[in-house]
Design an enzyme around this catalytic site. Structure first.
Site, mmCIF file in Angstrom:
data_model
loop_
_atom_site.group_PDB
_atom_site.id
_atom_site.type_symbol
_atom_site.label_atom_id
_atom_site.label_comp_id
_atom_site.label_asym_id
_atom_site.label_seq_id
_atom_site.Cartn_x
_atom_site.Cartn_y
_atom_site.Cartn_z
ATOM 1 N N GLU A 102 0.833 -1.204 0.000
ATOM 2 C CA GLU A 102 0.000 0.000 0.000
ATOM 3 C C GLU A 102 0.868 1.254 0.000
ATOM 4 O O GLU A 102 2.023 1.226 0.424
ATOM 5 C CB GLU A 102 -0.889 0.016 1.255
ATOM 6 N N ASP A 103 0.300 2.341 -0.484
ATOM 7 C CA ASP A 103 1.027 3.602 -0.467
ATOM 8 C C ASP A 103 0.916 4.279 0.895
ATOM 9 O O ASP A 103 1.902 4.730 1.458
ATOM 10 C CB ASP A 103 0.522 4.551 -1.576
ATOM 11 N N ASP A 106 -4.169 5.721 6.172
ATOM 12 C CA ASP A 106 -4.734 6.963 6.696
ATOM 13 C C ASP A 106 -5.713 6.601 7.812
ATOM 14 O O ASP A 106 -5.311 6.367 8.942
ATOM 15 C CB ASP A 106 -5.370 7.713 5.516
ATOM 16 N N PHE A 155 -2.269 16.290 4.017
ATOM 17 C CA PHE A 155 -2.497 15.567 2.767
ATOM 18 C C PHE A 155 -1.204 15.606 1.953
ATOM 19 O O PHE A 155 -0.629 16.674 1.744
ATOM 20 C CB PHE A 155 -3.642 16.193 1.975
ATOM 21 N N ARG A 168 1.043 12.447 -9.294
ATOM 22 C CA ARG A 168 1.603 11.109 -9.052
ATOM 23 C C ARG A 168 3.056 11.011 -9.495
ATOM 24 O O ARG A 168 3.818 10.189 -9.002
ATOM 25 C CB ARG A 168 0.797 10.041 -9.807
HETATM 26 P P1 IMP Z 1 -7.685 5.058 4.361
HETATM 27 O O1 IMP Z 1 -8.730 4.064 3.983
HETATM 28 O O2 IMP Z 1 -8.271 6.272 4.997
HETATM 29 O O3 IMP Z 1 -6.563 4.468 5.198
HETATM 30 O O4 IMP Z 1 -7.078 5.627 3.036
HETATM 31 C C1 IMP Z 1 -6.252 4.931 2.272
HETATM 32 C C2 IMP Z 1 -6.248 5.481 0.861
HETATM 33 O O5 IMP Z 1 -6.626 6.858 0.762
HETATM 34 C C3 IMP Z 1 -4.841 5.415 0.356
HETATM 35 O O6 IMP Z 1 -4.608 4.182 -0.276
HETATM 36 C C4 IMP Z 1 -4.774 6.593 -0.590
HETATM 37 O O7 IMP Z 1 -5.192 6.195 -1.874
HETATM 38 C C5 IMP Z 1 -5.761 7.595 -0.043
HETATM 39 N N1 IMP Z 1 -5.087 8.617 0.785
HETATM 40 C C6 IMP Z 1 -5.121 8.770 2.111
HETATM 41 N N2 IMP Z 1 -4.398 9.799 2.530
HETATM 42 C C7 IMP Z 1 -3.859 10.355 1.416
HETATM 43 C C8 IMP Z 1 -2.977 11.465 1.195
HETATM 44 O O8 IMP Z 1 -2.500 12.178 2.094
HETATM 45 N N3 IMP Z 1 -2.658 11.693 -0.098
HETATM 46 C C9 IMP Z 1 -3.124 10.939 -1.139
HETATM 47 N N4 IMP Z 1 -3.929 9.885 -0.969
HETATM 48 C C10 IMP Z 1 -4.300 9.596 0.301
HETATM 49 MG MG MG Z 2 -4.211 3.839 -2.313
#
Ligand code: IMP
Ligand code: MG
Length: 180
Positions: A102-103, A106, A155, A168
């Site tokens: 995963e990248d 959050d 962000f 990206r």
């Molecule tokens: P989560 O479900 O809230 O943990 O979000 C995960 C997904 O939201 C990641 O795989 C990203 O694609 C996107 N995401 C969350 N935070 C950021 C950010 O700061 N920048 C860009 N994408 C984000």
């Molecule tokens: Mg993602």
């Protein structure tokens, strides 16, 4: 560099050499942990594609790769909490050693959903590597074996991560300040 947009609101948080160094360390750690085994990498599109491409070159193991696309954000800065599979895996993960790539972690909702979904498909083992983690934003606790960097709640974009499909291609991780 001209990206056809105002880049004055981008501030570098993690530069290229830090990314390279940490990715190499993660690769070495994962290689030690999976020594002598076949490792199946599951990359979550689109954000993790740059990280995967770099990480896999630091894995001198018998690896295979598959991709999955999910959507948890509807072009906004805030999570909706909804996760939808847009593209599923090409091959079965049953009985395989799977590492989810995963990248960013959050709220944790996406990885929590993915781990539950993949678990139900009976892999031999299932772990997660995430390049970035924002601990202060967590809603769902998820167990992640490998974390590249813990970062503040801002962000971020670049190195695969986007804001409305842009940025990206930035070579480093930048904080994006949005004037709305
Ligand atoms: P989560 O479900 O809230 O943990 O979000 C995960 C997904 O939201 C990641 O795989 C990203 O694609 C996107 N995401 C969350 N935070 C950021 C950010 O700061 N920048 C860009 N994408 C984000
Ligand atoms: Mg993602």
């Amino acid at each position: 560099m001209s990206l056809g947009m105002n880049v004055s609101h981008l501030k570098v948080l993690i530069d290229e050499s830090q990314l390279r160094q940490r990715t190499r360390e993660l690769g070495e750690q994962i290689s030690r942990d999976y020594e002598g085994r076949q490792l199946h990498l599951v990359c979550i599109l689109k954000g993790a594609c740059v990280f995967l491409a770099d990480l896999m070159r630091y894995l001198p193991l018998d690896i295979s790769v598959d991709f999955m696309a999910v959507s948890s954000y509807s072009n906004s800065l805030h999570t909706s909490g909804e996760v939808k599979i847009i593209k599923d895996l090409d091959s079965s993960i049953q009985g395989r050693d799977v590492l989810l790539v995963e990248d960013i972690l959050d709220t944790g909702l996406t990885v929590d959903y993915l781990l539950r979904t993949l678990h139900a498909r009976c892999p031999r083992s299932l772990r997660t590597v995430t390049l970035l983690s924002k601990p202060a934003r967590r809603i769902k606790f998820v167990e992640v074996a490998y974390v590249g960097f813990e970062i503040p709640s801002d962000f971020v974009v670049g190195y695969g991560l986007d804001y409305q499909e842009k940025y990206r291609n930035l070579p480093n991780i930048c904080i994006l300040k949005i004037n709305e």
